[in-house]
Design a protein around this motif. Structure first.
Motif, PDB file in Angstrom:
ATOM      1  N   THR A  28      -5.763  12.099   5.733  1.00 19.47           N
ATOM      2  CA  THR A  28      -5.188  10.814   6.139  1.00 19.47           C
ATOM      3  C   THR A  28      -5.509   9.681   5.160  1.00 19.47           C
ATOM      4  O   THR A  28      -5.281   8.519   5.469  1.00 19.47           O
ATOM      5  N   GLY A  29      -6.047  10.039   3.995  1.00 22.09           N
ATOM      6  CA  GLY A  29      -6.325   9.006   3.001  1.00 22.09           C
ATOM      7  C   GLY A  29      -5.058   8.311   2.526  1.00 22.09           C
ATOM      8  O   GLY A  29      -5.024   7.086   2.378  1.00 22.09           O
ATOM      9  N   ALA A  30      -4.014   9.080   2.285  1.00 24.99           N
ATOM     10  CA  ALA A  30      -2.721   8.487   1.921  1.00 24.99           C
ATOM     11  C   ALA A  30      -2.153   7.805   3.166  1.00 24.99           C
ATOM     12  O   ALA A  30      -2.025   8.428   4.216  1.00 24.99           O
ATOM     13  N   LYS A  31      -1.835   6.537   3.034  1.00 30.68           N
ATOM     14  CA  LYS A  31      -1.375   5.754   4.186  1.00 30.68           C
ATOM     15  C   LYS A  31       0.149   5.654   4.213  1.00 30.68           C
ATOM     16  O   LYS A  31       0.795   5.614   3.182  1.00 30.68           O
ATOM     17  N   GLU A  32       0.683   5.591   5.420  1.00 29.44           N
ATOM     18  CA  GLU A  32       2.098   5.306   5.574  1.00 29.44           C
ATOM     19  C   GLU A  32       2.240   3.826   5.826  1.00 29.44           C
ATOM     20  O   GLU A  32       1.905   3.342   6.903  1.00 29.44           O
ATOM     21  N   GLY A  74      -9.092  -2.115   3.273  1.00 30.21           N
ATOM     22  CA  GLY A  74      -9.086  -0.769   2.709  1.00 30.21           C
ATOM     23  C   GLY A  74      -7.768  -0.026   2.816  1.00 30.21           C
ATOM     24  O   GLY A  74      -7.665   1.094   2.321  1.00 30.21           O
ATOM     25  N   TYR A  75      -6.779  -0.646   3.414  1.00 32.56           N
ATOM     26  CA  TYR A  75      -5.523   0.087   3.626  1.00 32.56           C
ATOM     27  C   TYR A  75      -4.847   0.450   2.298  1.00 32.56           C
ATOM     28  O   TYR A  75      -4.292   1.535   2.148  1.00 32.56           O
ATOM     29  N   CYS A  76      -4.928  -0.470   1.349  1.00 32.15           N
ATOM     30  CA  CYS A  76      -4.274  -0.223   0.056  1.00 32.15           C
ATOM     31  C   CYS A  76      -5.130   0.615  -0.880  1.00 32.15           C
ATOM     32  O   CYS A  76      -4.641   1.082  -1.913  1.00 32.15           O
ATOM     33  N   THR A  77      -6.407   0.773  -0.550  1.00 31.42           N
ATOM     34  CA  THR A  77      -7.385   1.245  -1.532  1.00 31.42           C
ATOM     35  C   THR A  77      -7.131   2.662  -2.044  1.00 31.42           C
ATOM     36  O   THR A  77      -7.193   2.886  -3.266  1.00 31.42           O
ATOM     37  N   PRO A  78      -6.838   3.645  -1.193  1.00 36.17           N
ATOM     38  CA  PRO A  78      -6.579   4.982  -1.753  1.00 36.17           C
ATOM     39  C   PRO A  78      -5.432   4.978  -2.760  1.00 36.17           C
ATOM     40  O   PRO A  78      -5.560   5.571  -3.846  1.00 36.17           O
TER      41      PRO A  78
END
Ligand code: FES
Ligand code: FES
Length: 169
Positions: free
Chosen positions: A35-39, A101-105
């Motif tokens: 789930t590191g990659a966010k939608e 942190g949402y954009c971080t990955p």
């Protein structure tokens, strides 16, 4: 229609049957529980879903899982680990470049692709590479400084290759 695909994800070969319209981000999050990659926007505008495909940064919301068949995917889970952070992860922490942190990955993986291609980027190179990654929190200055710092570590002694199996324990 469904297809069997085999994708190497963070160094682990994964064979699954997927619908022909399943996106890569859905495959990673919903099938592999990565789930590191966010939608975020789901339309290629925010960069929250960026992963590496064959070392290139890709918006995984715009790529179908079937298109990843036979390719190598790296997600944030495969880039470093808690006791051995990737230089980009360490530098973002050092510069307080992570807030929600949402954009971080996506930001880190885009920067990793840049450093893989160009280990000595200028600030303009970094800004251009990260232009497709939106951050609502930091104002970008800390992120740019972190990538500059990480680039010197990557040049000196690090690698952007995945270092661990995909599931953090
Ligand atoms: S969720 Fe893919 S670019 Fe925004
Ligand atoms: S840290 Fe919140 S969106 Fe970037």
């Amino acid at each position: 229609m469904r297809h069997e695909i085999t994708v190497r994800v963070n160094g682990v070969s994964e064979t699954h049957t997927v619908a022909d319209n399943q996106t890569l981000v859905s495959f990673l999050r919903d099938t592999l529980d990565l789930t590191g990659a966010k939608e975020g926007c789901n339309e290629g505008e925010c960069g929250a879903c960026v992963v590496l495909v064959d070392q290139k940064a890709v918006n995984s919301c715009l790529m179908l899982a079937v298109e990843a068949d036979g390719h190598e995917v790296t997600t944030i889970e495969g880039l470093g680990r808690p006791d051995q952070l990737h230089p980009l992860q360490a530098a973002l922490l050092h510069h307080s470049a992570v807030q929600c942190g949402y954009c971080t990955p996506g930001m880190i993986l885009t920067a990793a692709a840049l450093l893989h291609q160009n280990p000595s980027p200028t600030e303009a190179d970094i800004r251009a590479a990260l232009a497709g990654n939106l951050c609502r929190c930091t104002g970008y200055r800390q992120i740019i400084d972190a990538v500059i710092e990480a680039s010197s570590h990557v040049r000196a002694n690090a690698t952007t290759e995945p270092r661990m199996p995909r599931r953090l324990q």
